[in-house]
Enzyme design. Structure first.
Site, short mmCIF file in Angstrom:
data_model
loop_
_atom_site.label_atom_id
_atom_site.label_comp_id
_atom_site.label_asym_id
_atom_site.label_seq_id
_atom_site.Cartn_x
_atom_site.Cartn_y
_atom_site.Cartn_z
N GLU A 1 -24.07 -42.21 -46.98
CA GLU A 1 -23.26 -42.58 -45.82
C GLU A 1 -21.99 -41.76 -45.95
O GLU A 1 -21.06 -42.16 -46.64
CB GLU A 1 -23.02 -44.10 -45.87
N CYS B 1 -14.90 -43.46 -41.81
CA CYS B 1 -15.89 -42.42 -41.51
C CYS B 1 -16.21 -42.45 -40.02
O CYS B 1 -16.67 -41.46 -39.46
CB CYS B 1 -17.14 -42.62 -42.35
N SER C 1 -17.32 -38.45 -49.10
CA SER C 1 -17.25 -37.20 -48.33
C SER C 1 -18.61 -36.50 -48.33
O SER C 1 -19.48 -36.78 -49.16
CB SER C 1 -16.22 -36.27 -48.98
C1 UN1 Z 1 -16.62 -46.51 -43.18
O1 UN1 Z 1 -15.62 -46.04 -42.67
O2 UN1 Z 1 -17.05 -46.04 -44.28
O3 UN1 Z 1 -17.91 -49.35 -38.02
C2 UN1 Z 1 -17.37 -47.67 -42.66
C3 UN1 Z 1 -16.87 -49.40 -38.69
C4 UN1 Z 1 -16.84 -50.29 -39.91
C5 UN1 Z 1 -17.40 -49.58 -41.08
C6 UN1 Z 1 -16.80 -48.25 -41.40
N1 UN1 Z 1 -17.59 -51.49 -39.63
O4 UN1 Z 1 -15.86 -48.78 -38.39
#
Ligand code: UN1
Length: 519
Positions: free
Chosen positions: A263, A297, A242
């Site tokens: 990230e 994310c 988060s």
């Molecule tokens: C994440 O949600 O932390 O592009 C990564 C995407 C995946 C990676 C998500 N390849 O949705």
């Protein structure tokens, strides 16, 4: 379940009892951590968490591993990562099943996650012969200047539950090919996946006498996480989670002048243009909003739809949602599994309450769902919310399958809405207009790290650099030149002439040479 764990080298003889320590080789007396499956709310197995002593023992091992590993030529390191990729391919199905059991994502996405790791291993192998440095012309005669890249040391990787293995591999395989050792702290919600991955690596590391290159420490954020962020022996901390977590980690690591690679969250939007192919828009929206039950994310949380298409788009969207099957994520016909835990369900319900109270209309779903035989699992119906443009909760990342729909008139307006999020991870535009696409991609277009035209916000390939701006943390991982974050750059100047020449033409004769007066 027991059989699956055994296949992966985990000994859950007695669910609820310790399966095998913090990792394959350390015997610890730390507290027990129970891994609960979100599918049925039942414990899968428990592991013991690392104590402070265990942490030190693992760090010592990592240091030894690093000292050996950094002197192995990169192309040879690449071959070992290639072996790991092959081992993952052999275990793809069982690892995918374990990920599904532990994280609740549907089995197809579990398989995708392992495939993503295999792809990163392939990429790292190729990269192992391409860790290029530049050569630059020196302004001085008889001088050669170039830059070379060296490994950083031991890289700390803190990963989250939603990608319990793949996001670790983005960091770990790339850092390893660069010559770093890795210390992994997985999410406390998915420790078994991490142990299973470590057990796949161990025999390969043993075969090459390379224990200590990949290391695992299981423990809480407060215990192990804090120890890592404060630890000067970890020059880089790469963390996924988060924005709040990232803000804390970023500050702690910066306080010791370490590097962090963050990230963090996203509040991603798909803009559906006036001329959008609606079939494509629907597919992109639904996959992005309900994939991993909205717990990526990159999940699409906002659909910004041109007013001329809103009515038809919404009616078709509701129709597609009504065909989503919710249930046991190992069942191949299911499109959405459970949320990770009860807290996630509460957060979703709270967000929907706030939406309702502030003028949002729930057009579809949004209730808890009980699945027969899985009564203690954390199931919900995905929700579609028609939102006023200034709905406060829409500007927050709720890790759940809620999608807010707003309308727009002019593209500039849609872009302003897209960019109003405090995060800047992923974005998409569905359009057949070349002009609109280029506007979206221009310097005044989307401000996100990822920009897709005629696709959704989720599902990035590993070959590009992954990450985002603003509150997403600014880090880039995985493909392109993201490897540079895991290395230190050294600018080298070699003087092969007889005199010490100064840059910028500076004259500074202190008479150090016996013949200086003669010159
Ligand atoms: C994440 O949600 O932390 O592009 C990564 C995407 C995946 C990676 C998500 N390849 O949705």
């Amino acid at each position: 379940m027991r059989e699956l764990l055994q296949t992966l080298g985990l000994q859950a003889t007695n669910p609820g009892a310790a399966t095998g320590g913090t990792e394959g080789w350390l015997d610890t007396r730390g507290e027990e951590l129970v891994s609960v499956s979100p599918i049925d709310g039942r414990p899968i197995a428990a592991v013991r968490m690392a104590t402070a002593d265990d942490y030190e023992a693992v760090m010592t091992m990592a240091r030894t591993g690093f000292e050996r590993w950094r002197m192995i030529p990169a192309p040879q390191r690449g071959k070992i990562i290639g072996e790991i990729g092959c081992a993952l391919l052999q275990r793809k199905e069982s690892l995918a099943r374990l990920i599904t059991m532990e994280s609740g994502k549907i089995i197809e996405e579990g398989r995708g996650e392992i495939q993503e790791m295999i792809d990163v291993a392939d990429f790292a192998l190729g990269l192992s012969r391409q860790l290029y440095g530049l050569t630059m012309p020196s302004e001085r005669p008889h001088h050669r200047m170039y830059e070379q890249w060296h490994p950083l040391g031991i890289v700390g990787v803190i990963s989250s539950f939603n990608f319990p293995a793949a996001v670790w591999s983005w960091n770990a395989f790339i850092a390893a090919v660069c010559g770093d050792a890795i210390l992994w702290k997985p999410s406390s919600k998915t420790p078994l996946t991490a142990i299973a991955v470590q057990r796949i690596l161990d025999p390969i590391l043993d075969r090459h006498d390379l224990r200590g290159v990949f290391n695992l420490v299981i423990g809480s954020g407060r215990e192990v996480g804090e120890r890592m962020t404060a630890d000067r022996r970890l020059p880089l901390i790469s963390a996924t989670g988060s924005c709040d977590m990232g803000r804390r980690i970023g500050q702690q690591v910066a306080a010791r002048l370490g590097r962090s690679l963050l990230e963090l969250g996203g509040n991603n939007a798909i803009i559906v243009g006036a001329d959008a192919d609606l079939d494509l828009a629907l597919e992109a929206a639904v996959f992005s909003a309900i994939g991993t039950a909205g717990q990526r994310c990159t999940s699409a949380r906002r659909l910004i739809v041109h007013h001329s298409r809103k009515e038809i788009f919404l009616s078709r969207l509701k129709d597609v949602y009504s065909r989503i099957t919710i249930g046991h994520p190992l069942d191949g016909s299911v499109t959405m599994g459970p949320l990770i835990d009860a807290t996630a369900v509460t957060a979703m319900m709270d967000a929907l309450d706030r939406a309702r109270r502030n003028g949002g209309r729930i057009l579809y779903g949004g209730k808890k769902r009980t699945i027969q035989g899985l009564e203690n699992g954390f199931y919900v119906e995905p929700a579609i919310v028609e939102a006023p443009r200034d709905l406060p909760v829409m500007m927050e990342e709720t890790f759940a399958p809620i999608v807010y729909v707003v309308e727009y008139d002019r593209l500039a307006d849609a872009l302003a809405l897209n960019n109003a999020a405090s995060e800047g991870l992923s974005s998409a535009l569905i359009t057949d207009s070349l002009r609109a696409a280029e506007e979206f991609l221009s310097a005044r277009g989307t401000d996100c790290g990822i920009a897709n035209v005629n696709g959704g916000t989720i599902g990035a390939e590993i070959g590009g650099a992954f990450g985002g701006e603003k509150d997403t943390g600014g880090g880039r991982e995985s493909g392109s030149d993201a490897w540079k974050a895991y290395m230190r750059r050294q600018t080298v100047t070699i003087n092969w002439g007889p005199a010490l020449r100064k840059a910028q033409g500076i004259r500074f004769d202190v008479g150090a040479r016996p013949d200086h007066t003669a010159r």
